[in-house]
Motif scaffolding. Structure first.
Motif, PDB file in Angstrom:
ATOM      1  N   SER A 520       0.821  -1.207   0.000  1.00 39.03           N
ATOM      2  CA  SER A 520       0.000   0.000   0.000  1.00 39.03           C
ATOM      3  C   SER A 520       0.855   1.256   0.000  1.00 39.03           C
ATOM      4  O   SER A 520       0.392   2.312  -0.382  1.00 39.03           O
ATOM      5  N   ARG A 521       2.114   1.139   0.419  1.00 37.56           N
ATOM      6  CA  ARG A 521       2.925   2.350   0.480  1.00 37.56           C
ATOM      7  C   ARG A 521       3.887   2.503  -0.687  1.00 37.56           C
ATOM      8  O   ARG A 521       4.202   3.626  -1.080  1.00 37.56           O
ATOM      9  N   TYR A 522       4.400   1.395  -1.190  1.00 36.25           N
ATOM     10  CA  TYR A 522       5.517   1.537  -2.125  1.00 36.25           C
ATOM     11  C   TYR A 522       5.261   0.984  -3.517  1.00 36.25           C
ATOM     12  O   TYR A 522       6.002   1.317  -4.439  1.00 36.25           O
ATOM     13  N   LEU A 523       4.267   0.126  -3.673  1.00 34.43           N
ATOM     14  CA  LEU A 523       4.094  -0.524  -4.972  1.00 34.43           C
ATOM     15  C   LEU A 523       3.787   0.504  -6.065  1.00 34.43           C
ATOM     16  O   LEU A 523       2.948   1.368  -5.904  1.00 34.43           O
TER      17      LEU A 523
ATOM     18  N   HIS B 261       7.551   9.788   1.491  1.00 32.62           N
ATOM     19  CA  HIS B 261       6.925   8.541   1.922  1.00 32.62           C
ATOM     20  C   HIS B 261       6.379   8.587   3.345  1.00 32.62           C
ATOM     21  O   HIS B 261       5.360   7.996   3.641  1.00 32.62           O
ATOM     22  N   THR B 265       0.221   7.031   4.397  1.00 30.83           N
ATOM     23  CA  THR B 265      -0.106   5.762   5.034  1.00 30.83           C
ATOM     24  C   THR B 265      -0.358   4.703   3.976  1.00 30.83           C
ATOM     25  O   THR B 265       0.108   3.582   4.062  1.00 30.83           O
ATOM     26  N   SER B 266      -1.125   5.066   2.972  1.00 30.50           N
ATOM     27  CA  SER B 266      -1.324   4.153   1.861  1.00 30.50           C
ATOM     28  C   SER B 266      -1.741   4.974   0.663  1.00 30.50           C
ATOM     29  O   SER B 266      -2.283   6.064   0.798  1.00 30.50           O
ATOM     30  N   LYS B 267      -1.434   4.421  -0.520  1.00 36.76           N
ATOM     31  CA  LYS B 267      -1.772   5.164  -1.725  1.00 36.76           C
ATOM     32  C   LYS B 267      -2.676   4.318  -2.598  1.00 36.76           C
ATOM     33  O   LYS B 267      -2.788   3.102  -2.421  1.00 36.76           O
TER      34      LYS B 267
END
Lengths: 682, 487
Positions: A520-523, B261, B265-267
């Motif tokens: 959820s953060r880096y992909l 970053h 929290t989430s993208k």
């Protein structure tokens, strides 16, 4: 020098809490035979150490005396013990004849020589190594392999080499990095190893069996299991949970770390069921109804869009995984087996079936109950777990049950999880329904039993949503950030996506959550900007032998092309039917444009051939655990490093016999001194 | 065994030295069994490792974190190392021990940071256990002196430190002071990083172009000696490119925000160019990290962007010039492929080739640099070609062709795609008739740690042992000795 034999190899893997050791390599590699706590007790004489605590103890002559080396007798009756404690103490003082006895259960005064992976007390650490060595009793011609912690410095390696050679007179010594050992266990040359330990976490990128020192996250403080226990204690301390109980709660299956985006079961859910129990029953057990969605908004969650890798998507995956559906993905199988929850899944499935049957048979009121029962742990507001409460040492020592705990390290790789009982769902329902008074009664009974001297009290308690929050202190974020940093520091840019695709996470319970956090953060999702340009259509000109027309699929043609229509796309769609070409632009022009473009593409490629720059990660995958070591299947790969150590020992000492300089021989040590270890250590 | 041997040797050497008044024997320090440490401080990272190894074992950011203490505002807690300075702790701020010039700015913190760099991965903060484990019992008085010796963190290893070609005299003296007084090093040497980078490429004579984070420098080296007067430098290096990117993002329509970053929290995946849909992390009032922390974290995103998107225009000609086919190169560049990039918050876009070239063109062509009030446009003399020309003009005319034939490219920022080719073209155009040859390693590690590797080679040479400034010499002559010996 005679060749080394399998049965003579000694492997030692020191950890901050538990050290593993084994003499000899079995036919099929097993979990470590010796597991002892990494601690020593200062002896009477300064500078000397004992493996177990030695207490001065007044013992009456009627009682059994402790033996010099053996364990103290466990068969003392309670009555005698009480007398010892209460009545006879004064009388014994007059005897003036102090007896010493070993107390294997006590941790009082223990010194842990490794803290967060670092060696903080060398004298104690050396004493521990000596103790392990003496326990194993290896023959003289024994090569030694020690697994080194990433936090150990170059000078630590030298000191260790010197100690091993000069104290044990070993003919050969090999020092192996723990992350590399894990790679050996997984039989992979390239991996990102995330090793979550007691007080710290190590993140290491390994490529072609070489450990990368660049950006290595060695010994990240406060990222281990201890921090999770502490977090639980912070949350539950007010409710009378001691940190010992929190530790057991953390290990119990009801304590889960949910992947990001999984919403916590809300109290409101109960009302939703009550309002329409029939609907709830018909939709099955997974709880994807409207009530669920509502709760996201209620909790102020993110806006959730449709599509891959949105939060809803994650939650769905998670649910499937929890229900043990036939999802045979690499990640899930590995995670299920490794986390040792297989039985739990099966049980859940059974319950679910039962629930569905009940719902069909019975009317709506029964469905509500069934629903409650069939809910997986992650959907329940409360769950109950049982724990053992330890009694104080004196009582413990008297009742002969100590073998259950203190000596469990000796019995060869018993998985930790087995010590904690499975939560019983039936009782969970009961207890949730029960009032506080019932629990009070239970406690009363405990106290009564305590007075009778029972050492291990099986207690139960129900825990609310706190049980999902062990990692809520930001541990996962920190570890995820360290992984991102570690891989993006790897100098060879082209290797980074391989590193993302070969994650190894050691440690239980948070794998899915950690992978979820990473996702959820880096992909990096495939950009819609490249959707038409990343690949040439198949009916485009067939490449001819000259190579002049060969498409260069790795290069994305530019996104601006004057009129806004991608000529490649246009060419592809109109190639078979010239009539489709837009008016005012002939096929000829298009071809010219294309050729010019290809010319530039080739130019570009020549210009930066060495550059394979691209953003990572476009995918994140866990490596599958190897399935050819049956003994490790049940235990899980938490201690994979030890398996890798056995593989390495076999290769380095037995197969290779020193031809490739995998270890340092005594001759080399005599020539080069301790510093030679840097040239030979793995 | 070896350590106590060295201790004994050192002590006996000191004892004889104190008794006599004759000048110290150059060969006094005889510790070839102990590997020397090589410390290479740069603006972005500080590298340290044992001499003789091929890469530094310990790489620590030269940035450090500061947590202001509530009670005594002056005593802030300092955090070192990647593990601690990337966590958004309450009110954390990020500073750098080096100045933008590439010299040490804050000596106290720099000494702490370097000590951390060395002790965290190489030696140990604890006194060596070898003396106390009973394996080598030294005799009484040596043990007593040994205790004092071992309280210093680097009491056993000689230290080779690198410096820039323009390091001021007082900074050089401060360097030896820290090594000798604070750390108790038995021997010390200070070497120019340009010279070391030339050594790493196996060139005793070379023109070293070092493109670092804060400074790009050109150092002519002749027979292993620096031609100090001809050293030129300018700030058009890695951080300049980062700032160009910031300007580029700010000037695009609509402006592209850089959200690091730690704030996400989430993208969620969004279409190219569409607004980001991410869950943001919020901080309670009073616990937000300092803006410098955000800037430092944004730099991580920009580094990723530079690695994956930015490209040097490889000609022919400059980006602002005319192409041989007619028309401008800008028009040609527009035909080149773009590259997509996704920000930490999920915002993504195809960056057209023109932007990819434009971000770095400023270091070759000052007219192409973007600028605003805070980022003044570079002067014509600051471009890389101008630096090389002005450096060459200050060396002997006979030496120039030799230097142009041995141009060593080093520094992590030289890793931009097409950098070497472009520089080759520019120099060949500026010096027609002379053979221009680049020596640029294809290994990123060698490019990144060029000067450290050179130091590692130098300090492990047997003949180098005669050069060390020993502790005794330092005690006799004071810190001024570094000016006399380390030319």
């Amino acid at each position: 020098m005679p060749p080394f034999k399998d049965e003579h190899v000694l492997i030692i893997a020191p950890g901050s809490q538990i050290s593993l050791a084994q003499l000899g390599l079995p036919e099929s590699f097993t979990p470590a035979r010796l597991r002892i706590p990494t601690r020593m007790f200062p002896a009477e004489k300064r500078g000397e150490w004992e493996a177990t605590r030695i207490r001065e103890r007044k013992v009456t002559n009627t009682l059994n005396k402790t033996e010099a080396n053996g364990h103290p007798r466990g068969d003392i009756t309670m009555g005698e013990a009480n007398i010892t404690m209460d009545g006879q103490a004064a009388a014994e003082d007059q005897e003036d004849d102090p007896k010493y006895e070993e107390d294997p259960t006590s941790e009082e005064g223990a010194v842990y020589p490794l803290r967060d992976g670092r060696i903080v007390d060398w004298a104690c650490f050396f004493a521990l190594l000596t103790h392990i060595y003496n326990t194993m009793g290896p023959p003289f011609h024994t090569p030694i392999l020690v697994i080194s912690q990433p936090a150990w410095t170059a000078q630590d390696h030298e000191s260790l080499a010197q100690f091993i050679f000069e104290k044990f007179k070993t003919p050969a010594f090999c020092l192996m990095d723990s992350a590399l050992a894990v790679c050996y266990a997984y039989a992979t040359p390239t991996a990102t190893v995330v090793d979550v330990g007691h007080g710290k976490c190590d993140v290491t990128a390994v490529n072609e069996f070489l450990v990368s020192d660049f950006g290595r996250g060695s010994a990240l403080p406060g990222c281990g299991g201890e921090a999770m226990t502490q977090r639980l204690h912070d949350l539950l301390g007010g409710k009378g949970f001691t940190s010992d109980v929190c530790e057991q709660l953390k290990k119990s299956p009801i304590c889960e770390i949910l992947p990001p985006g999984t919403e916590m079961p809300a109290e409101a859910e109960a009302y939703a069921h009550a309002s329409n129990p029939a609907a709830a029953a018909s939709t099955g057990a997974s709880g994807s109804g409207t009530g669920q969605r509502g709760s996201i908004a209620a909790q102020g969650g993110a806006p959730r869009g449709p599509g891959i890798n949105t939060e809803v998507g994650d939650a769905d995956e998670d649910r499937e995984f929890k229900d043990g559906e036939d999802d045979e993905g690499v990640l899930d199988v590995a995670a299920i087996v490794a986390s040792g929850k297989t039985s739990e899944f099966l049980a859940k499935k059974e319950r679910e079936k039962a629930a569905k049957a009940a719902a069909k048979k019975d009317a709506a009121d029964a469905a509500a109950v069934a629903k409650e029962r069939s809910l997986p742990n992650s959907k329940r507001v409360k769950a109950t777990f049982h724990y053992h409460e330890r009694r104080p040492l004196e009582e413990l020592n008297m009742n002969g049950k100590r073998a259950m705990d203190g000596d469990s390290g000796q019995d060869g790789g018993e998985p930790k999880r087995q010590k904690t009982p499975e939560p019983s769902v039936d009782s969970a329902v009961q207890v949730t329904e029960n009032t506080a008074a019932a629990r009070k009664e239970e406690r009363k009974e405990e106290r009564r039993r305590n007075r009778e001297g029972t050492a291990f009290i099986r207690k139960s308690a129900d825990v609310g949503l706190e049980r999902f929050q062990a990692a809520s202190g930001g541990i996962l974020d920190q570890i995820a950030d360290a992984i991102h940093r570690c891989i993006l520091s790897y100098p060879d840019i082209s290797k980074r996506s391989d590193l993302w695709d070969s994650l190894i996470i050691l440690g239980n319970g948070f794998k899915e959550a950690l992978v979820g956090t990473l996702n959820s953060r880096y992909l990096i999702s495939p950009s819609s900007a490249t959707i038409f340009t990343s690949e040439l259509p198949s009916n485009f000109t067939t490449p001819v032998a000259t190579g002049a027309n060969t498409p260069q699929p790795q290069h994305h043609p530019p996104s601006h092309h004057g009129p806004g229509v991608n000529p490649l796309l246009l060419a592809a769609t109109t190639a078979s039917n010239p009539n489709l070409a837009p008016p005012g632009q002939s096929q000829q022009q298009l071809h010219q444009q294309l050729q010019l473009q290809q010319y530039h593409q080739q130019q570009m490629q020549q210009a930066h051939q060495h550059s394979s720059h691209a953003q990572t990660p476009t995918s994140i995958k866990l490596l599958k655990m190897p399935d050819y070591f049956p003994e490790w299947k049940d235990v899980g790969m938490e201690e994979a490093g030890f398996l890798g150590a056995q593989v390495a020992a076999k290769v380095v000492f037995v197969v290779d016999q020193g031809i490739s300089k995998g270890f340092m021989s005594r001759t080399e040590y005599n020539e080069l001194g301790p510093q030679g270890i840097h040239e030979t250590c793995l | 065994m070896f350590r106590s041997l060295i201790n004994t040797e050192l002590h006996s050497a000191m004892a004889t030295g104190q008794a006599s008044t004759k000048p110290p024997d150059a060969n006094e320090y005889g510790g070839d069994e102990i590997s020397a440490l090589v410390l290479d401080p740069g603006y972005s990272t500080t590298r340290a490792g044992f001499a003789g190894e091929d890469v530094p074992k310990s790489i620590v950011p030269s940035y450090y974190g500061l947590i202001p203490s509530e009670s005594t505002p002056k005593h802030a807690k300092k955090l070192f190392g990647d593990n601690s300075i990337n966590i958004p702790l309450p009110r954390i701020s990020i500073s750098n021990v080096m100045s933008k010039e590439g010299t040490v700015e804050d000596w106290d913190t720099a000494a702490n940071l370097w000590e951390y760099t060395i002790t965290s991965r190489l030696t140990n903060t604890k006194p060596t256990p070898l003396a106390s484990n009973g394996l080598n019992d030294p005799n009484e008085d040596i043990a007593m002196e040994g205790v004092e010796e071992q309280e210093k963190p680097l009491g056993e290893n000689p230290l080779l430190m690198t410096e820039t070609g323009w390091n001021a005299g007082k900074d050089r003296e401060k360097g030896i002071e820290v090594a000798m007084e604070n750390w108790g090093c038995p021997a010390f040497w200070l070497a120019r990083n340009g010279v070391l980078a030339a050594f790493a490429s196996g060139k005793p004579t070379a023109l070293v172009v070092d493109m670092g984070a804060s400074t790009i420098s050109v150092t002519p080296v002749h027979d292993g000696l620096i031609l100090k007067k001809a050293v030129t430098r300018s700030p058009l290096a890695g951080n300049f490119v980062s700032n160009q990117l910031r300007l580029l993002f700010a000037s695009s329509q609509p402006p592209i925000p850089i959200t690091p970053h730690y704030l996400i929290t989430s993208k969620t995946a969004v279409d190219a160019g569409a607004a980001a849909q991410a869950t943001y992390r919020t901080f309670a009032t009073g616990t937000e990290p300092h803006p410098s922390f955000r800037h430092f974290q944004e730099e991580r995103v920009l580094t990723e962007f530079k690695e994956s998107v930015v490209n040097v225009w490889t000609g022919p000609g400059r980006l602002g010039g005319h192409s041989p086919q007619g028309g401008t190169n800008m028009d040609v560049a527009k035909q080149h492929p773009g590259k997509p990039f996704e920000m930490p918050d999920g915002w993504n876009q195809m960056f057209p080739a023109i932007d990819r070239y434009r971000a770095i063109e400023g270091i070759f062509d000052h007219k192409m640099a973007l600028s605003d009030a805070n980022n003044p446009p570079p002067s014509p003399g600051q471009t890389i070609t101008a630096l090389i020309s002005s450096s060459l003009s200050q060396v002997d005319v006979d030496l120039r062709p030799h230097l142009l034939g041995n141009i060593v490219i080093t520094g992590a920022s030289s890793w931009y795609a097409g950098f070497t080719d472009r520089l080759q073209q520019e120099l060949q155009a500026a010096h027609p008739g002379v053979r221009v040859r680049m020596v640029a390693s294809g290994q990123m590690v060698e490019r990144k740690f060029g000067s450290w590797i050179g130091g590692s080679i130098l300090a492990s040479l047997g003949t180098f042992h005669q050069l060390w400034i020993s502790k005794k010499e330092y005690e006799e002559h004071g810190p001024g000795i570094v000016e006399k010996r380390c030319k």
